[in-house]
Design an enzyme around this catalytic site. Structure first.
Site, PDB file in Angstrom:
ATOM      1  N   CYS A 241      41.771 -11.849   7.648  1.00 42.33           N
ATOM      2  CA  CYS A 241      41.522 -10.469   8.101  1.00 42.33           C
ATOM      3  C   CYS A 241      41.153 -10.474   9.572  1.00 42.33           C
ATOM      4  O   CYS A 241      40.288 -11.253   9.995  1.00 42.33           O
ATOM      5  CB  CYS A 241      40.385  -9.834   7.296  1.00 42.33           C
ATOM      6  SG  CYS A 241      40.881  -9.394   5.630  1.00 42.33           S
ATOM      7  N   GLU A 323      36.767  -9.474  12.949  1.00 42.99           N
ATOM      8  CA  GLU A 323      36.157 -10.525  12.121  1.00 42.99           C
ATOM      9  C   GLU A 323      36.445 -11.883  12.774  1.00 42.99           C
ATOM     10  O   GLU A 323      35.645 -12.812  12.683  1.00 42.99           O
ATOM     11  CB  GLU A 323      36.752 -10.476  10.705  1.00 42.99           C
ATOM     12  CG  GLU A 323      36.158 -11.513   9.770  1.00 42.99           C
ATOM     13  CD  GLU A 323      36.548 -11.310   8.306  1.00 42.99           C
ATOM     14  OE1 GLU A 323      36.440 -10.182   7.797  1.00 42.99           O
ATOM     15  OE2 GLU A 323      36.974 -12.295   7.687  1.00 42.99           O
TER      16      GLU A 323
HETATM   17  C1  LIG Z   1      44.995 -17.091   4.930  1.00 40.87           C
HETATM   18  C2  LIG Z   1      43.541 -16.850   5.203  1.00 40.87           C
HETATM   19  C3  LIG Z   1      42.765 -16.257   4.230  1.00 40.87           C
HETATM   20  C4  LIG Z   1      41.403 -16.022   4.456  1.00 40.87           C
HETATM   21  N1  LIG Z   1      40.643 -15.475   3.475  1.00 40.87           N
HETATM   22  C5  LIG Z   1      39.325 -15.331   3.652  1.00 40.87           C
HETATM   23  C6  LIG Z   1      38.475 -14.851   2.613  1.00 40.87           C
HETATM   24  O1  LIG Z   1      38.908 -14.575   1.513  1.00 40.87           O
HETATM   25  N2  LIG Z   1      37.156 -14.745   2.862  1.00 40.87           N
HETATM   26  C7  LIG Z   1      36.620 -15.076   4.070  1.00 40.87           C
HETATM   27  O2  LIG Z   1      35.399 -14.964   4.229  1.00 40.87           O
HETATM   28  N3  LIG Z   1      37.387 -15.530   5.072  1.00 40.87           N
HETATM   29  C8  LIG Z   1      38.710 -15.670   4.895  1.00 40.87           C
HETATM   30  N4  LIG Z   1      39.483 -16.142   5.912  1.00 40.87           N
HETATM   31  C9  LIG Z   1      38.875 -16.467   7.194  1.00 40.87           C
HETATM   32  C10 LIG Z   1      38.334 -17.894   7.247  1.00 40.87           C
HETATM   33  O3  LIG Z   1      38.729 -18.594   6.100  1.00 40.87           O
HETATM   34  C11 LIG Z   1      36.815 -17.907   7.315  1.00 40.87           C
HETATM   35  O4  LIG Z   1      36.353 -17.088   8.361  1.00 40.87           O
HETATM   36  C12 LIG Z   1      36.240 -19.295   7.526  1.00 40.87           C
HETATM   37  O5  LIG Z   1      34.867 -19.201   7.437  1.00 40.87           O
HETATM   38  C13 LIG Z   1      36.644 -19.916   8.848  1.00 40.87           C
HETATM   39  O6  LIG Z   1      36.097 -21.212   8.903  1.00 40.87           O
HETATM   40  P1  LIG Z   1      36.636 -22.248   9.979  1.00 40.87           P
HETATM   41  O7  LIG Z   1      35.956 -23.534   9.765  1.00 40.87           O
HETATM   42  O8  LIG Z   1      38.112 -22.282   9.962  1.00 40.87           O
HETATM   43  O9  LIG Z   1      36.125 -21.572  11.315  1.00 40.87           O
HETATM   44  P2  LIG Z   1      36.869 -21.597  12.744  1.00 40.87           P
HETATM   45  O10 LIG Z   1      38.002 -20.653  12.715  1.00 40.87           O
HETATM   46  O11 LIG Z   1      37.177 -22.986  13.148  1.00 40.87           O
HETATM   47  O12 LIG Z   1      35.721 -21.027  13.663  1.00 40.87           O
HETATM   48  C14 LIG Z   1      35.259 -19.706  13.512  1.00 40.87           C
HETATM   49  C15 LIG Z   1      33.987 -19.527  14.351  1.00 40.87           C
HETATM   50  O13 LIG Z   1      32.967 -20.377  13.802  1.00 40.87           O
HETATM   51  C16 LIG Z   1      32.513 -21.285  14.805  1.00 40.87           C
HETATM   52  N5  LIG Z   1      32.196 -22.551  14.139  1.00 40.87           N
HETATM   53  C17 LIG Z   1      33.032 -23.405  13.509  1.00 40.87           C
HETATM   54  N6  LIG Z   1      32.344 -24.458  13.032  1.00 40.87           N
HETATM   55  C18 LIG Z   1      31.051 -24.258  13.361  1.00 40.87           C
HETATM   56  C19 LIG Z   1      29.853 -24.991  13.156  1.00 40.87           C
HETATM   57  N7  LIG Z   1      29.833 -26.182  12.538  1.00 40.87           N
HETATM   58  N8  LIG Z   1      28.687 -24.466  13.608  1.00 40.87           N
HETATM   59  C20 LIG Z   1      28.666 -23.269  14.249  1.00 40.87           C
HETATM   60  N9  LIG Z   1      29.772 -22.551  14.505  1.00 40.87           N
HETATM   61  C21 LIG Z   1      30.955 -23.035  14.054  1.00 40.87           C
HETATM   62  C22 LIG Z   1      33.657 -21.388  15.810  1.00 40.87           C
HETATM   63  O14 LIG Z   1      33.184 -21.813  17.076  1.00 40.87           O
HETATM   64  C23 LIG Z   1      34.175 -19.966  15.811  1.00 40.87           C
HETATM   65  O15 LIG Z   1      33.345 -19.147  16.610  1.00 40.87           O
HETATM   66  C24 LIG Z   1      40.840 -16.401   5.704  1.00 40.87           C
HETATM   67  C25 LIG Z   1      41.636 -17.029   6.671  1.00 40.87           C
HETATM   68  C26 LIG Z   1      42.975 -17.261   6.435  1.00 40.87           C
HETATM   69  C27 LIG Z   1      43.773 -17.974   7.470  1.00 40.87           C
END
Ligand SMILES: Cc1cc2nc3c(=O)[nH]c(=O)nc-3n(C[C@H](O)[C@H](O)[C@H](O)COP(=O)(O)OP(=O)(O)OC[C@H]3O[C@@H](n4cnc5c(N)ncnc54)[C@H](O)[C@@H]3O)c2cc1C
Length: 335
Positions: A241, A323
């Site tokens: 999203c 988001e």
């Molecule tokens: C197909 C798809 C479906 C999704 N469905 C959902 C869903 O159902 N529910 C949902 O909540 N989200 C969903 N998301 C979004 C995503 O899965 C979440 O937001 C998830 O938490 C992202 O985690 P990440 O490790 O990839 O973060 P990243 O994208 O790598 O980082 C996001 C932010 O967090 C920070 N960050 C990363 N690691 C750390 C750390 N260790 N400490 C502090 N900050 C950090 C980064 O600097 C950045 O600001 C979806 C995404 C996709 C692609």
């Protein structure tokens, strides 16, 4: 960026890459080069990398799965730390343990912050622990999940933060590590305090209740995957999203159908479903998703984001809030 050679020496010259394309590290498959790129394989690696960036005062960002970011086409002029520090273990059980383990009431589970959330879900289900099974289908890591308070079924209060007991954070004000408890995060829908402080999650401990039946947990997790397959553009390059849902107050003001707070509904009602700019398009399956159809740039995605925000403001007087998180420099993010 000064001190480049010193930073490389500290982190290991062969482990620090220059000009690594960040499109390789995001679900969107978008993003220019990182001036320096380091993959943290352990919590100690992660800590050393953020401590080094802090000490040398260089801009840095931690990427988890890259599932919730839009990275600039110009990339990131600093150190990008890819968090691959994984690990999960049971560190405590409460209740009557005995030979069968049937009297166990709850358990504490430790994770390194780079652990994929779906791995944690799998582990906890295997242990017949309930509370995080909804994470089976959520991409990304524990660290990224805690920053946005990752969720699935919001109406059922399925948030990762609900089960967090404590975490170790790297504090950017003092350059030290501290241990904080659940309340510190001030979790709510799409919010945790570390969005304001930019603190880095190194490791986390979750408290989970023992479930009666492991089969029920698998069923719940698989139902989530089924629902996702029906409602989302599965297999497309995207960042989930783009916008947070609207507030209940706005839903009431706009008298949305069944008072839905879905931003997908808002975007659809603006007539923007399927709109394409360059290689980026508003998904026809889930209108709060923008997909990279082929060769989209961050600029293309940003133009779509700005278009949606402008139209939502004009028609509904809504201030949509992203988001996703932006990484790197962008010229024209509209507010
Ligand atoms: C197909 C798809 C479906 C999704 N469905 C959902 C869903 O159902 N529910 C949902 O909540 N989200 C969903 N998301 C979004 C995503 O899965 C979440 O937001 C998830 O938490 C992202 O985690 P990440 O490790 O990839 O973060 P990243 O994208 O790598 O980082 C996001 C932010 O967090 C920070 N960050 C990363 N690691 C750390 C750390 N260790 N400490 C502090 N900050 C950090 C980064 O600097 C950045 O600001 C979806 C995404 C996709 C692609």
């Amino acid at each position: 960026m000064g001190n480049l050679e010193e930073i490389k020496t500290i982190l290991g010259p062969l482990r620090v890459y220059e000009n690594e394309p960040l499109s390789r590290h995001t679900y969107f498959k978008i993003g220019g080069p990182a001036r320096l790129f380091f993959e943290a394989k352990t919590v100690d690696d992660l800590k050393l990398a953020v401590e080094t960036a802090y000490r040398y005062q260089i801009p840095f960002v931690v990427l988890g799965g890259g599932a919730n970011v839009l990275v600039s086409d110009r990339g990131f002029e600093g150190l990008v730390i890819k968090n691959k520090a994984t690990g999960i273990k049971l560190i405590g059980l409460k209740g009557t343990i005995g030979k069968t383990g049937k009297g166990i009431k709850n358990a504490l589970v430790w994770t390194a912050s780079g652990t994929p959330m779906n791995q944690l879900a799998r582990f906890t289900i295997d242990q017949t622990l309930e509370g995080l099974e909804f994470l089976l289908s959520v991409p990304g890591t524990i660290g990224g999940g805690l920053k946005i308070n990752a969720h699935f079924n919001v109406e059922k209060h399925e948030f990762i933060g609900n089960r967090l007991m404590s975490a170790a954070l790297f504090d950017l004000k003092t350059g030290t590590t501290k241990s904080v408890n659940h309340d510190y995060f001030d979790f709510s829908y799409d919010h945790s305090k570390i969005q304001e402080t930019d603190e880095i999650v190194l490791e986390a401990i979750f408290k989970l209740d023992k479930a009666k039946d492991q089969g029920d947990l698998w069923q719940k997790a698989m139902d989530g995957i089924k629902r996702r397959n029906e409602e989302q553009p599965v297999g497309s390059a995207c960042s989930g999203c783009i916008f947070r849902n609207i507030s209940r107050k706005d839903a009431m003001r706009l008298v949305t159908p069944n008072l839905t707070t879905s931003t997908g509904y808002i975007i659809e009602s603006l007539g923007l479903k399927g709109t394409k700019i360059g290689g980026a398009a508003i998904s026809s399956t889930h209108t709060n998703f923008i997909i990279n159809t082929a060769g989209a740039t961050a600029g293309d995605v940003l133009k779509l984001i700005n278009l949606i925000k402008t139209k939502a403001k004009e028609k509904y007087n809504l201030d949509l809030k992203e988001e996703i998180f932006y990484v790197g420099d962008f010229d024209e993010i509209s507010n």
